[in-house]
Write an enzyme that holds these catalytic residues in place. Structure first.
Site, PDB file in Angstrom:
ATOM      1  N   ARG A 126      21.814  65.730  23.045  1.00 33.24           N
ATOM      2  CA  ARG A 126      20.441  65.427  22.619  1.00 33.24           C
ATOM      3  C   ARG A 126      19.513  65.667  23.794  1.00 33.24           C
ATOM      4  NH1 ARG A 126      19.907  59.790  21.799  1.00 33.24           N
ATOM      5  NH2 ARG A 126      18.703  59.876  23.696  1.00 33.24           N
ATOM      6  N   GLU A 145      15.418  64.510  29.890  1.00 39.46           N
ATOM      7  CA  GLU A 145      16.809  64.746  30.292  1.00 39.46           C
ATOM      8  C   GLU A 145      17.546  65.317  29.092  1.00 39.46           C
ATOM      9  OE1 GLU A 145      19.559  61.551  30.527  1.00 39.46           O
ATOM     10  OE2 GLU A 145      18.640  60.443  28.890  1.00 39.46           O
ATOM     11  N   ASN A 147      21.247  64.706  27.195  1.00 40.87           N
ATOM     12  CA  ASN A 147      22.429  63.844  27.139  1.00 40.87           C
ATOM     13  C   ASN A 147      23.574  64.624  26.525  1.00 40.87           C
ATOM     14  OD1 ASN A 147      21.339  61.101  27.956  1.00 40.87           O
ATOM     15  ND2 ASN A 147      19.880  61.695  26.370  1.00 40.87           N
ATOM     16  N   SER A 152      23.177  58.898  21.189  1.00 41.18           N
ATOM     17  CA  SER A 152      23.288  58.032  20.006  1.00 41.18           C
ATOM     18  C   SER A 152      22.080  58.115  19.087  1.00 41.18           C
ATOM     19  CB  SER A 152      23.540  56.591  20.441  1.00 41.18           C
ATOM     20  OG  SER A 152      22.493  56.160  21.253  1.00 41.18           O
ATOM     21  N   LYS A 307      21.947  64.270  36.027  1.00 41.07           N
ATOM     22  CA  LYS A 307      20.557  64.492  36.426  1.00 41.07           C
ATOM     23  C   LYS A 307      20.480  65.422  37.628  1.00 41.07           C
ATOM     24  CE  LYS A 307      19.012  60.540  33.927  1.00 41.07           C
ATOM     25  NZ  LYS A 307      20.222  60.044  33.234  1.00 41.07           N
ATOM     26  N   LYS A 366      15.475  58.985  40.245  1.00 48.76           N
ATOM     27  CA  LYS A 366      16.596  58.803  39.313  1.00 48.76           C
ATOM     28  C   LYS A 366      17.963  58.883  39.987  1.00 48.76           C
ATOM     29  CE  LYS A 366      14.317  60.640  35.200  1.00 48.76           C
ATOM     30  NZ  LYS A 366      14.564  61.392  33.966  1.00 48.76           N
ATOM     31  N   GLU A 370      23.287  56.663  33.331  1.00 49.93           N
ATOM     32  CA  GLU A 370      22.858  56.866  31.952  1.00 49.93           C
ATOM     33  C   GLU A 370      22.711  55.516  31.255  1.00 49.93           C
ATOM     34  OE1 GLU A 370      22.264  59.809  30.548  1.00 49.93           O
ATOM     35  OE2 GLU A 370      22.852  60.924  32.327  1.00 49.93           O
ATOM     36  N   GLY A 371      22.027  55.537  30.127  1.00 49.28           N
ATOM     37  CA  GLY A 371      21.988  54.346  29.287  1.00 49.28           C
ATOM     38  C   GLY A 371      20.726  53.515  29.423  1.00 49.28           C
ATOM     39  N   ARG A 452      11.744  57.923  19.526  1.00 51.82           N
ATOM     40  CA  ARG A 452      11.852  56.534  19.998  1.00 51.82           C
ATOM     41  C   ARG A 452      10.529  56.149  20.647  1.00 51.82           C
ATOM     42  NH1 ARG A 452      16.682  56.939  24.024  1.00 51.82           N
ATOM     43  NH2 ARG A 452      15.593  58.901  24.354  1.00 51.82           N
TER      44      ARG A 452
HETATM   45  P1  ADP Z   1      18.830  57.590  30.803  1.00 53.88           P
HETATM   46  O1  ADP Z   1      19.955  58.556  30.929  1.00 53.88           O
HETATM   47  O2  ADP Z   1      19.103  56.275  31.411  1.00 53.88           O
HETATM   48  O3  ADP Z   1      18.319  57.498  29.399  1.00 53.88           O
HETATM   49  P2  ADP Z   1      16.313  58.936  31.362  1.00 53.88           P
HETATM   50  O4  ADP Z   1      16.113  60.044  32.307  1.00 53.88           O
HETATM   51  O5  ADP Z   1      16.234  59.270  29.920  1.00 53.88           O
HETATM   52  O6  ADP Z   1      17.684  58.220  31.728  1.00 53.88           O
HETATM   53  O7  ADP Z   1      15.273  57.815  31.696  1.00 53.88           O
HETATM   54  C1  ADP Z   1      15.204  56.617  30.963  1.00 53.88           C
HETATM   55  C2  ADP Z   1      13.796  56.389  30.452  1.00 53.88           C
HETATM   56  O8  ADP Z   1      12.872  56.395  31.542  1.00 53.88           O
HETATM   57  C3  ADP Z   1      13.303  57.445  29.498  1.00 53.88           C
HETATM   58  O9  ADP Z   1      13.712  57.142  28.182  1.00 53.88           O
HETATM   59  C4  ADP Z   1      11.804  57.362  29.694  1.00 53.88           C
HETATM   60  O10 ADP Z   1      11.263  56.294  28.951  1.00 53.88           O
HETATM   61  C5  ADP Z   1      11.665  57.024  31.167  1.00 53.88           C
HETATM   62  N1  ADP Z   1      11.528  58.246  31.971  1.00 53.88           N
HETATM   63  C6  ADP Z   1      12.523  58.990  32.485  1.00 53.88           C
HETATM   64  N2  ADP Z   1      12.059  60.063  33.133  1.00 53.88           N
HETATM   65  C7  ADP Z   1      10.730  60.022  33.037  1.00 53.88           C
HETATM   66  C8  ADP Z   1       9.671  60.850  33.505  1.00 53.88           C
HETATM   67  N3  ADP Z   1       9.922  61.945  34.216  1.00 53.88           N
HETATM   68  N4  ADP Z   1       8.407  60.498  33.211  1.00 53.88           N
HETATM   69  C9  ADP Z   1       8.150  59.377  32.486  1.00 53.88           C
HETATM   70  N5  ADP Z   1       9.101  58.541  32.018  1.00 53.88           N
HETATM   71  C10 ADP Z   1      10.385  58.851  32.286  1.00 53.88           C
HETATM   72 MG    MG Z   2      20.743  59.855  29.462  1.00 52.38          MG
HETATM   73 MG    MG Z   3      17.432  59.003  28.342  1.00 48.90          MG
END
Ligand code: ADP
Ligand code: MG
Ligand code: MG
Length: 476
Positions: A126, A145, A147, A152, A307, A366, A370-371, A452
């Protein structure tokens, strides 16, 4: 007004209260369900999965753009997974300091050493995006990102369109109700799993969902299980502990768990260090990776979703390496990249540190996790990076531009939470599936989406993390 929910409706407290009651019942009737925190492994008591009262307006152009680029992302992830030299080079600095990624990488190396037995590859991923607000008022699609492991909500999101259609009808918004588009990732995900199962070629073999200890979100997975059962493909649910206790490989490396042959292992657990409660869990992971079963994802595809790999992909020339002579695909993928910056030791990494410390609010820091709930924002970037900036420890992280979506107003419905209007930010994901058999891509599709939405007070996201809630795009 064509875009969204008018403010007179949003502010009508009586109507909103009535609609919230209708909405929760609609979610229950549709099966948008989650087990409760108090009894995560039992379905005696369940509740609605958290969701928005209204759908969120999403412009059509970036929606279609993300849908169109998904099959290229599938191809890209698959190509990365088959390029051990690239993975080694991309992850070298990270695995030197991050124990979890290092452990995964070690499994990857062990599998390579033994030689990959299984030529069937099943990818369910996803790709998540936010719409970055530009100064001219336009928005641009930026990937948050991808996944490749346990992505899920393909199940529950398949039932969300009818929930919002109903709410809008009751609210007298017939026109908007008709603009909620169909979505059924559950069917598409199951179709790909079924294809991999069929290619494995053993009628009595099962699809094993490798599940968590805490199975609050089991019902999301059930949608996919049930689609497989409809095709007369048997599914079982097992934890690492079960595989450790009753799993084994026969002389041909076929995987058996509880004496049942496993054709496909679909990992819905194993992406966080705490998922491996003991050495036994790691041993079970290794056994599955070394088996003839199709793994979704296999270890190299798991690593392709880190990442750090995402950041390396944004470096000049890297996409060209994966898509030589395909400049249009390179351009299409690259258009969705936000700024991503290395923290590797050296001049470039030093520049990233200086930039992050000078303007922390422009970035997200970052780690390789994950999660949800792992990223670092704002002033905390200065604290965390300040401590590690002169040591190799900084290479456990990457730095990314912070995407600034246009906020919308909505009500987030969550069990036990009072009804109140919230300023919200949304994240749009697209589910990609592919099946490769040796050199042949036999399937490569985009099978649906997930919107979401979270309150803008929260910087990080995640539905399972208790922050974001399920939503539908209202295209305009
Ligand atoms: P995870 O693998 O934990 O889901 P993400 O990279 O999706 O990691 O980051 C988790 C959350 O943080 C995202 O769902 C989003 O709400 C916020 N986020 C992540 N990266 C960014 C970004 N570059 N700009 C704004 N919000 C972000
Ligand atoms: Mg993720
Ligand atoms: Mg995410």
């Amino acid at each position: 007004m064509a875009q969204g929910i008018p403010s007179d409706l949003l502010m009508n407290a009586t109507l909103i209260n009535d609609l919230a009651v209708v909405a929760k019942d609609a979610a229950l009737l549709q099966g948008v369900l989650m087990r409760v925190k108090e009894s995560p492994n039992s379905s005696e008591v369940v509740t609605y999965a958290p969701f928005t009262l209204f759908p969120t307006p999403v412009p059509k152009a970036p929606f279609l753009q993300a849908m169109a680029v998904q099959t290229h992302y599938n191809t890209l992830v698959d190509k990365i997974s088959q390029d051990p030299d690239f993975l080694q080079a991309a992850l070298a600095s990270t695995i030197a300091v991050d124990d979890f990624t290092a452990r995964l990488f070690k499994i990857h190396q062990q599998v390579l050493k033994e030689g990959r037995l299984q030529s069937i590859v099943l990818g369910l991923n996803r790709s998540d995006y936010m719409l970055d607000q530009k100064e001219d008022g336009h928005t641009s699609l930026k990937q948050i990102e991808i996944n490749t492991f346990a992505a899920s909500f393909g199940g529950l999101s398949s039932r969300m369109p009818d929930v919002h259609r109903h709410i809008l009808r009751v609210a007298g918004r017939l026109e908007e109700s008709q603009r909620i588009i169909d979505n059924n990732p559950a069917v598409g995900l199951a179709k790909a799993v079924a294809k991999a199962w069929e290619l494995y070629g053993s009628k009595q073999a099962v699809v094993m969902f490798l599940v968590e200890e805490n199975q609050r979100n089991a019902l999301d997975q059930r949608f996919i299980e049930n689609e497989l059962w409809k095709r007369n493909i048997a599914t079982i649910r097992k934890r690492f502990e079960d595989v450790a206790e009753s799993g084994n490989l026969d002389q041909d490396k076929r995987l058996f768990v509880d004496s049942q042959e496993v054709a496909v292992v679909y990992f819905r657990n194993g992406y966080m260090p705490q998922n491996y409660e003991s050495e036994k869990a790691w041993e079970a992971r290794l056994m599955m990776e070394c088996s003839l079963a199709v793994k979704c994802p296999d270890i190299s595809t798991h690593l392709a979703g880190t990442k750090k790999v995402q950041q390396v992909l944004a470096k000049p020339g890297v996409l060209e390496h994966f898509f030589p002579d395909q400049p249009q695909i390179v351009a299409q993928v690259r258009a969705t990249f936000a700024g991503l910056y290395t923290l590797d030791m050296g001049a470039e990494g030093d520049k990233t540190v200086a930039m992050a410390l000078a303007t922390p609010n422009r970035f997200v820091l970052k780690p390789q996790r994950e999660g949800g709930g792992n990223n670092i924002y704002g002033q905390e970037i200065c604290e965390v990076l300040g401590k590690v900036k002169d040591s190799a420890e900084r290479t456990a992280f990457i730095l990314m531009d912070k995407i600034q979506p246009v906020p919308t107003q909505n009500y987030l419905l969550r069990r036990g939470t009072p009804l109140q209007i919230s300023n919200c930010l949304s994240e749009l994901g697209f589910f990609g599936t592919y099946v490769r058999h040796g050199k042949d891509m036999v399937m490569n599709d985009c099978v649906g989406h997930l919107l979401r939405t979270k309150s803008s007070e929260h910087l990080d996201g995640g539905v399972a993390a208790g922050v974001a809630v399920l939503d539908n795009p209202l295209l305009f």
